[in-house]
Scaffold this active site. Structure first.
Site, PDB file in Angstrom:
ATOM      1  N   ARG A  98       9.203 -24.927  -5.318  1.00 17.46           N
ATOM      2  CA  ARG A  98      10.269 -24.933  -4.307  1.00 17.46           C
ATOM      3  C   ARG A  98      10.677 -23.508  -3.944  1.00 17.46           C
ATOM      4  O   ARG A  98      10.910 -23.195  -2.779  1.00 17.46           O
ATOM      5  CB  ARG A  98      11.485 -25.695  -4.828  1.00 17.46           C
ATOM      6  CG  ARG A  98      11.312 -27.186  -4.946  1.00 17.46           C
ATOM      7  CD  ARG A  98      12.586 -27.821  -5.494  1.00 17.46           C
ATOM      8  NE  ARG A  98      12.489 -29.270  -5.628  1.00 17.46           N
ATOM      9  CZ  ARG A  98      13.448 -30.025  -6.122  1.00 17.46           C
ATOM     10  NH1 ARG A  98      14.580 -29.475  -6.558  1.00 17.46           N
ATOM     11  NH2 ARG A  98      13.295 -31.337  -6.204  1.00 17.46           N
ATOM     12  N   GLU A 158       0.825  -1.204   0.000  1.00 15.60           N
ATOM     13  CA  GLU A 158       0.000   0.000   0.000  1.00 15.60           C
ATOM     14  C   GLU A 158       0.865   1.261   0.000  1.00 15.60           C
ATOM     15  O   GLU A 158       0.584   2.231  -0.710  1.00 15.60           O
ATOM     16  CB  GLU A 158      -0.916   0.023   1.232  1.00 15.60           C
ATOM     17  CG  GLU A 158      -1.863  -1.162   1.311  1.00 15.60           C
ATOM     18  CD  GLU A 158      -1.321  -2.277   2.179  1.00 15.60           C
ATOM     19  OE1 GLU A 158      -2.084  -2.803   2.998  1.00 15.60           O
ATOM     20  OE2 GLU A 158      -0.129  -2.626   2.029  1.00 15.60           O
ATOM     21  N   ALA A 177       5.059 -36.961  -8.499  1.00 10.68           N
ATOM     22  CA  ALA A 177       4.950 -37.244  -9.933  1.00 10.68           C
ATOM     23  C   ALA A 177       4.712 -38.735 -10.085  1.00 10.68           C
ATOM     24  O   ALA A 177       5.491 -39.554  -9.577  1.00 10.68           O
ATOM     25  CB  ALA A 177       6.223 -36.822 -10.665  1.00 10.68           C
ATOM     26  N   VAL A 223       6.936 -41.858   3.715  1.00  3.28           N
ATOM     27  CA  VAL A 223       6.838 -40.538   4.349  1.00  3.28           C
ATOM     28  C   VAL A 223       5.511 -39.891   3.989  1.00  3.28           C
ATOM     29  O   VAL A 223       4.841 -39.291   4.845  1.00  3.28           O
ATOM     30  CB  VAL A 223       8.021 -39.639   3.940  1.00  3.28           C
ATOM     31  CG1 VAL A 223       7.785 -38.198   4.384  1.00  3.28           C
ATOM     32  CG2 VAL A 223       9.311 -40.158   4.553  1.00  3.28           C
TER      33      VAL A 223
END
Length: 366
Positions: free
Chosen positions: A184, A52, A154, A298
């Site tokens: 990332r 701003e 993926a 994981v």
């Protein structure tokens, strides 16, 4: 242009702060007078002027009587910089359009109230959905103290992340991998497991065109400290850029070796690392977002622990096959389909030859 378009312009400006503004939110601002944009700005990094203020400086005297569009409620407290509400009042702006309120307890509606008390009305709701998604990590961290966690994976069309021999390079193409590096760059930390380190020896850095990119902190879950001292994730690991999380049963001698390389070793839990406890610790250190790039076990542990807010899957048009080829999520899995994790607000976008599927987990509070 109309109100929605001006707010979209503010959001586009805000996105320029991806990877640098954290732990502050990404904020963009546009000053409009007589249907002409006379000022714009975005918040680049902590300690720099807020969006701003920069937009009002850009507008100069043209800000008087103008409208201000900003994707997050203006702050009203002294931090590293003065309150934005003071700059707005002094500029002579007539109206403020803010996409959403700021949940930070220091703001949380107070910014809008301060401006309203000074005769500057504040309206909320323009492009609110996009504003919520843009700052989803900041918003969760502000509300809960915990980082926003997402899994990136993926997979092949038949759900495999590698062949039965462990070969996984490359499931996706260059376009998909380039987008992962953008992710990332925007994340505060990347979490992986020791299995991924031993199998792939990744760097887990953000490599953008032209040498750009901010490397996130790298967090390795390694209960027994099996990580080789030559692992690439330890390269340049000064100032705690790489955190190795071990259980209390791990070797203190190995921990000393890793810390001599510049890594930071955390001990927590006995025999295993409790991910909710780890997220609490990371949140306390100002990490607002954690990207999980890890193997099946994981990912399963993260889902079972209830720490995951979002998943991002790149589904490549390849079929690997093989009963021994690993899938994206391990663990015991759901017994019945009714127990499966169900995603909400799912989007599908083609990236390169792959389909990027993004979905959220939970009740929508994030």
């Amino acid at each position: 242009m109309g109100d929605e378009q001006y707010m979209e312009q503010a959001l586009e400006l805000a996105r320029r702060g991806a990877g640098t503004a954290s732990p502050n939110p990404m904020v963009g601002a546009v000053v409009v007078r007589d249907d002409v944009v006379v000022g714009e700005g975005f918040h680049a990094r902590p300690g720099d002027p807020h969006a701003e203020v920069l937009a009002l400086r850009d507008a100069g005297t043209k800000a008087a009587g103008a409208d201000l569009y900003v994707n997050l409620e203006p702050c009203c407290h002294h931090g590293r910089t003065p309150p934005c509400t003071e700059a707005i009042r002094a500029s002579g702006v007539a109206r403020v359009f803010a996409a959403i309120e700021d949940p930070n307890p220091l703001v949380a509606g107070k910014g809008g109230a301060v401006l309203g008390d000074q005769g500057i009305p504040v309206s909320y709701g323009l492009a609110a959905g996009a504003a919520l998604r843009l700052n989803e990590a900041y918003l969760k961290h502000s509300r809960t103290g915990l980082p926003f966690v997402f899994i990136k994976s993926a997979v092949t069309l038949d759900g495999k992340i590698a062949t039965r021999t462990g070969d996984s390079r490359w499931i996706t193409g260059e376009s998909e991998r380039a987008l992962v590096h953008e992710m990332r760059n925007a994340a505060d930390a990347i979490l992986t497991g020791i299995g991924t380190i031993l199998a792939d020896d990744p760097r887990l850095t953000a490599r953008l065109p032209g040498g750009r990119g901010r490397d996130p902190r790298r967090v390795v879950v390694d209960p027994m400290l099996k990580i080789p001292t030559a692992a690439r994730v330890l390269i340049g690991a000064g100032a705690g850029d790489t955190i190795v999380v071990a259980s209390s049963l791990a070797s203190r001698k190995k921990a000393d070796e890793l810390e001599a390389l510049g890594a930071r070793v955390l001990f927590m839990g006995r025999g295993r690392v409790e991910l909710p406890e780890l997220m609490t610790l990371l949140g306390e250190e100002g990490i607002t977002s954690v990207m999980i790039e890890a193997g099946a076990e994981v990912c399963a542990s993260a889902l079972d622990a209830g720490i995951v807010d979002k998943v991002v899957y790149f589904v490549a048009p390849k079929i690997v096959g093989g009963r021994d080829a690993p899938g994206a999520v391990g663990g015991d899995g759901a017994v019945l389909l009714k127990d499966a994790t169900v995603l909400r607000d799912v989007t599908y976008t083609q990236v390169g030859d792959s389909m990027m599927v993004i979905g959220y987990i939970g009740n929508g509070d994030v």
